[in-house]
Design an enzyme around this catalytic site. Structure first.
Site, PDB file in Angstrom:
ATOM      1  N   SER A   1       7.026   2.106   0.338  1.00 50.31           N
ATOM      2  CA  SER A   1       8.475   2.373   0.339  1.00 50.31           C
ATOM      3  C   SER A   1       9.165   1.631   1.480  1.00 50.31           C
ATOM      4  O   SER A   1      10.257   1.083   1.311  1.00 50.31           O
ATOM      5  CB  SER A   1       8.746   3.863   0.489  1.00 50.31           C
TER       6      SER A   1
ATOM      7  N   ARG B   1      -4.477   2.870  -0.784  1.00 47.47           N
ATOM      8  CA  ARG B   1      -4.207   1.464  -1.108  1.00 47.47           C
ATOM      9  C   ARG B   1      -5.273   0.538  -0.565  1.00 47.47           C
ATOM     10  O   ARG B   1      -5.688  -0.397  -1.227  1.00 47.47           O
ATOM     11  CB  ARG B   1      -2.845   1.045  -0.532  1.00 47.47           C
TER      12      ARG B   1
END
Ligand code: PNS
Length: 158
Positions: free
Chosen positions: A127, A90
């Site tokens: 998450s 990311r």
């Protein structure tokens, strides 16, 4: 034939994960999404539920299967004739730890890790953050598939 794994906790699977899994499915012959069991981390969803949520999210991806494993990822790879580990990156902040794991795994069995850059739209999705926002009733629509959204609502009693 190249078989790869997309490993993770997937508690739960997000649209960021799915983007990486789908792109891996275009690049490699077979992709196994493996939920690694971490005894030190009690997640929100039991492993079986995580597998169901992943299965439902990947039904259209014909060369993608789902599995779970308790142990070292490199052992799973050796036992299942897996040639490489695929990970999404990311941001630079992911890189230190991911590089360390890739090098440790490489050192253990020689297996390689392939990094796929996360699509810009998904860079902020994790998450853990999705769960935190959902737990407090915040809007995570668009960050996870609809059936995961429903599972989060149910888990948090919304
Ligand atoms: O989604 P996560 O929690 O960031 O995924 C991390 C995961 C599960 C891929 C990593 O912790 C892992 O590979 N665990 C399995 C045990 C193992 O092989 N540990 C050594 C890593 S070098």
């Amino acid at each position: 034939m190249t078989r790869v794994v997309c490993p993770g906790s997937f508690d739960p699977i997000t649209n960021g994960h799915l983007d990486i899994v789908e792109r891996a499915s275009f690049l490699f012959d077979e992709v196994i999404v493996v939920v690694l069991v971490n005894e030190n981390k009690s997640g929100l969803f039991p492993i079986e539920r995580r597998l169901e949520l992943i299965r439902e999210a990947t039904t259209e991806m014909e060369n993608v299967s789902v599995d779970s494993y308790s142990g070292l990822l490199v052992d799973y790879c050796a036992q299942n004739d897996v040639q490489a580990i695929v990970k999404g990156l990311r941001a630079v902040s992911d890189f230190d730890y991911e590089l360390q794991m890739a090098q440790m795994n490489g050192n253990l069995t020689g297996i390689d890790t392939v990094f796929i850059p996360t699509a810009p739209d998904y860079t902020f999705i994790a998450s853990s953050l999705v769960k935190e926002v959902a737990r407090h009733g915040g809007d995570v629509d668009g960050l996870v598939p609809k059936h995961v959204l429903a599972a989060l609502d149910e888990a948090y009693g919304h």
